[in-house]
Write an enzyme that holds these catalytic residues in place. Sequence first.
Site: not given
Ligand code: F6R
Length: 612
Positions: A2, A27, A74, A100-101, A485, A489, A492, A508, A607
């Site tokens: 948010c 956000r 969000w 926000n929270g 990773e 990527k 998402e 396995h 984010k």
């Molecule tokens: C994936 C991504 C998330 C963040 C995770 C931690 O692309 O961005 O998996 O890495 O939410 O966020 P931070 O690094 O801001 O603590």
Amino acid sequence: MCGIVGYTGSRQAYPVILKGLKRLEYRGYDSSGVALLKDGELNVYKKKGKVAELEESMIGKNIDAQIGIGHTRWATHGEPSDRNAHPHSSASGKLAMIHNGIIENYALIKQDLVNKGYSFKSDTDTEVLLNFIEDIQQNNNSTLEEAVRIALKRVTGAYCILLIEQDNPDTIIAARKGSPLVIGIGKGEHFLASDASPIIEYTKEVVYVNDYELAIVKPDELILKNLGNEKITPYITKLDMELAAIEKGGYDHFMIKEIFEQPSTIFDCLRGRLDAKEGVIRMSGVDKHIDQLINANRIMILACGTSWHAGLIAEYIIEELCRIPVEVEYASEFRYRNPIVNKGDVIIAISQSGETADTLVALEKAKENGAFIFGVVNAVGSSIARISNAGAYTHAGPEIGVASTKAFTGQLAVLMMVALNIAKHKGTVSDERYKSLLLELEEVPEKVTAILKNAEDIKIIAEKYKNASDFLFLGRGYNFPVALEGALKLKEISYIHAEGYPAAEMKHGPIALVDENLPVVFIATKDVYHEKIVSNMQEIKARKGKIISIVTEGDMISPGLSNDYFAIPPADELIAPILTVIPLQLLSYYVGIAKGIDVDKPRNLAKSVTVE
Ligand code: F6R
């Protein structure tokens, strides 16, 4: 999660708030809304969907006001809808609030209010808190500020709230615990936001509000208090951020802009710290605490998501170079179990946003147990940066695309420098190896540039496999977390199911998934595991899986086993992950684009994960 914006001053509030919401949309983008106050009239407008939809719905509405608050959501409590969108109005209609929270004890409070005859228009915890505040205000005949203070002492959870009141023509009341709040100080005006991006074009002077602080914000006055009603002197800092850094700069999406920024963000991260010619690394956060770091009994790395993957790579690097035992844990698990943390343990916290709720709470817990916290954070002045005893910023600049890219490579660069620094002081790395790694690290920006020059080759591969329903990503050693990773990527950004595995684990179980429809991405660069991973490629090929490989330039074997391959410049195996991840970032971006997905705002994501 948010985004919140507030304005009080002499400008029209709506355009400031709207622009701010667009900047904070990373956000959350389930719904958005604004509350505007003018001459005792409090108008609340809200709309399900992205901020652009709110903007469209506002055409023809009365937007004349010099004070207002806005929110982009969000969803946590209650589905994305107009009625669950913020701002919420209190029962009397006199107050409007954004949040926000998460208010954890909202159900109990709601029950009390229902017993008193309140009814609710939304399913949100926010509306509960707002009516709780109004109830206190009415029963105690108190000011809004007092009512907020009393209410916040009784709620558990996380919040950043902004309130405006019909009878108070120019004042915003704000408070935070666990969710970020920055206040920009202008001339006769104040700006409030979840981060500095909505503020930067108006003023560079900001105050980062701390947990359990309450702000009374008028055009000409900013009063900060704690929940005990004692005044606190606001600590003003200067923003070190340019407007261009938060704009797309000619790229179609923030994600691709941020991928292409990596040569310069990695360079900025190394600049002033790494001097390969002199054979030194200067990091004040490490240098000042070197005894603590070299004498660590154990290092624990706490992070989430992509940052957790950076932690896994750091585990391999630190154990190799520093010979200190390392454990990497999801912050969300650590915070709820009963972990053993002793004095003398060092915790490395990794976070792009510096606001991830799970990481933040895990750190608070570790700190209480006497651990020393070293933060590897991107967002300057963020909560995790501030709670850390020491740290090093990644200097990647604002990362706006929801998928983390440049922050990850910045994290790897910082963690590599930290490990080399500790190893050098500890004497666990030979001079020769130390110097060669420094030289290799210095060459990374150039090598990333070379990889990005061939981005079109990845686009062709993406087109070919965009309709696959599943992907596997396989790597060994330092490239195993890169496989994780790559899978994250792709999931998402393209909504394709993907899994990352250590290549040797295939036998396995997961090898049962392989058939002629399954693309299998191998990170198969030249390192000590190369022969082994070539054998794993043979095993997939024998089962007709489609092999896409990331190989080292000049490799004569892996390309022959692959349906498609992408070559990267040679690098030491400890450095390789900073390079091997780049084609995987590009792959997910181009698959996402080919599938018509809004890659900067993929569904269900936000984010900055400021709720648990
Ligand atoms: C994936 C991504 C998330 C963040 C995770 C931690 O692309 O961005 O998996 O890495 O939410 O966020 P931070 O690094 O801001 O603590």
